[in-house]
Write a protein that holds these residues in place. Structure first.
Motif, PDB file in Angstrom:
ATOM      1  N   LYS A   1      51.395   7.293 103.105  1.00  0.00           N
ATOM      2  CA  LYS A   1      52.004   8.294 101.902  1.00  0.00           C
ATOM      3  C   LYS A   1      51.013   9.473 101.593  1.00  0.00           C
ATOM      4  CE  LYS A   1      54.899   4.679  99.818  1.00  0.00           C
ATOM      5  NZ  LYS A   1      54.864   3.698 100.927  1.00  0.00           N
ATOM      6  N   GLN A   2      50.703  10.216 102.663  1.00  0.00           N
ATOM      7  CA  GLN A   2      49.879  11.443 102.528  1.00  0.00           C
ATOM      8  C   GLN A   2      50.848  12.424 102.855  1.00  0.00           C
ATOM      9  OE1 GLN A   2      46.421  10.416 104.826  1.00  0.00           O
ATOM     10  NE2 GLN A   2      45.457   9.761 102.961  1.00  0.00           N
ATOM     11  N   ILE A   3      50.272  13.818 102.435  1.00  0.00           N
ATOM     12  CA  ILE A   3      50.713  15.129 103.325  1.00  0.00           C
ATOM     13  C   ILE A   3      49.289  15.377 104.043  1.00  0.00           C
ATOM     14  CG2 ILE A   3      51.203  17.663 103.029  1.00  0.00           C
ATOM     15  CD1 ILE A   3      52.634  16.781 100.619  1.00  0.00           C
ATOM     16  N   TRP A   4      49.429  15.967 105.194  1.00  0.00           N
ATOM     17  CA  TRP A   4      48.463  16.412 106.142  1.00  0.00           C
ATOM     18  C   TRP A   4      48.525  17.930 106.428  1.00  0.00           C
ATOM     19  CZ3 TRP A   4      47.193  12.487 110.579  1.00  0.00           C
ATOM     20  CH2 TRP A   4      46.806  11.312 110.042  1.00  0.00           C
ATOM     21  N   LEU A   5      47.530  18.547 106.435  1.00  0.00           N
ATOM     22  CA  LEU A   5      47.444  19.923 106.510  1.00  0.00           C
ATOM     23  C   LEU A   5      46.604  20.364 107.628  1.00  0.00           C
ATOM     24  CD1 LEU A   5      47.654  22.751 103.771  1.00  0.00           C
ATOM     25  CD2 LEU A   5      45.903  22.865 105.655  1.00  0.00           C
ATOM     26  N   ALA A   6      46.905  21.193 108.625  1.00  0.00           N
ATOM     27  CA  ALA A   6      46.073  21.693 109.842  1.00  0.00           C
ATOM     28  C   ALA A   6      46.042  23.292 109.724  1.00  0.00           C
ATOM     29  CB  ALA A   6      46.400  21.096 111.142  1.00  0.00           C
ATOM     30  N   ALA A   7      44.902  23.828 109.619  1.00  0.00           N
ATOM     31  CA  ALA A   7      44.763  25.106 109.486  1.00  0.00           C
ATOM     32  C   ALA A   7      43.393  25.599 110.408  1.00  0.00           C
ATOM     33  CB  ALA A   7      44.466  25.694 108.146  1.00  0.00           C
ATOM     34  N   ARG A   8      42.997  26.726 110.477  1.00  0.00           N
ATOM     35  CA  ARG A   8      41.884  27.132 111.089  1.00  0.00           C
ATOM     36  C   ARG A   8      40.660  26.460 110.670  1.00  0.00           C
ATOM     37  NH1 ARG A   8      42.752  33.539 112.359  1.00  0.00           N
ATOM     38  NH2 ARG A   8      43.877  33.407 114.355  1.00  0.00           N
ATOM     39  N   ALA A   9      40.688  26.200 109.181  1.00  0.00           N
ATOM     40  CA  ALA A   9      39.642  25.829 108.380  1.00  0.00           C
ATOM     41  C   ALA A   9      39.365  24.284 108.876  1.00  0.00           C
ATOM     42  CB  ALA A   9      40.018  25.896 106.929  1.00  0.00           C
ATOM     43  N   GLY A  10      40.331  23.656 109.435  1.00  0.00           N
ATOM     44  CA  GLY A  10      40.428  21.970 109.574  1.00  0.00           C
ATOM     45  C   GLY A  10      41.450  21.680 109.391  1.00  0.00           C
TER      46      GLY A  10
END
Length: 106
Positions: free
Chosen positions: A57-66
């Protein structure tokens, strides 16, 4: 903790908000939604990927920052990590870094 129905509704609303904000305020960023994954593409070819993690029950975010995991905080009505980083605020920072100019999504 959110039940399944509330989780799905809140994630859908959040992803729709991000899409609308990009269309309105950040036309230099392309985006595509495929299934449960929202991919932002920047002019330099870099990406930010935002996706649902239903079992947690999460949202995950992937970016250059991690890579970052956000839980829903009912007290603030925001998706947060480490209690003090809000998803949309983080996304503005990461998108601004990758676009190399300010991005406002809230």
């Amino acid at each position: 903790m959110l039940d399944d129905h509330d989780y799905e509704a809140r994630v859908r609303a959040t992803l729709a908000h991000i899409e609308q904000a990009i269309e309105t305020h950040a036309p230099d960023i392309d985006f595509e939604t495929e299934g449960e994954i929202l991919t932002l593409e920047f002019p330099d070819g870099s990406h930010i990927v935002i996706n649902k993690q239903r079992p947690l029950k999460q949202i995950w975010l992937a970016a250059r920052a991690g890579g970052f995991h956000y839980d829903y905080d009912a007290a603030t009505d925001h998706w947060v990590r480490n209690s003090d980083h809000e998803l949309l605020a983080d996304l503005e920072v990461f998108a601004s870094q990758q676009l190399k100019k300010p991005v406002q999504l809230r």
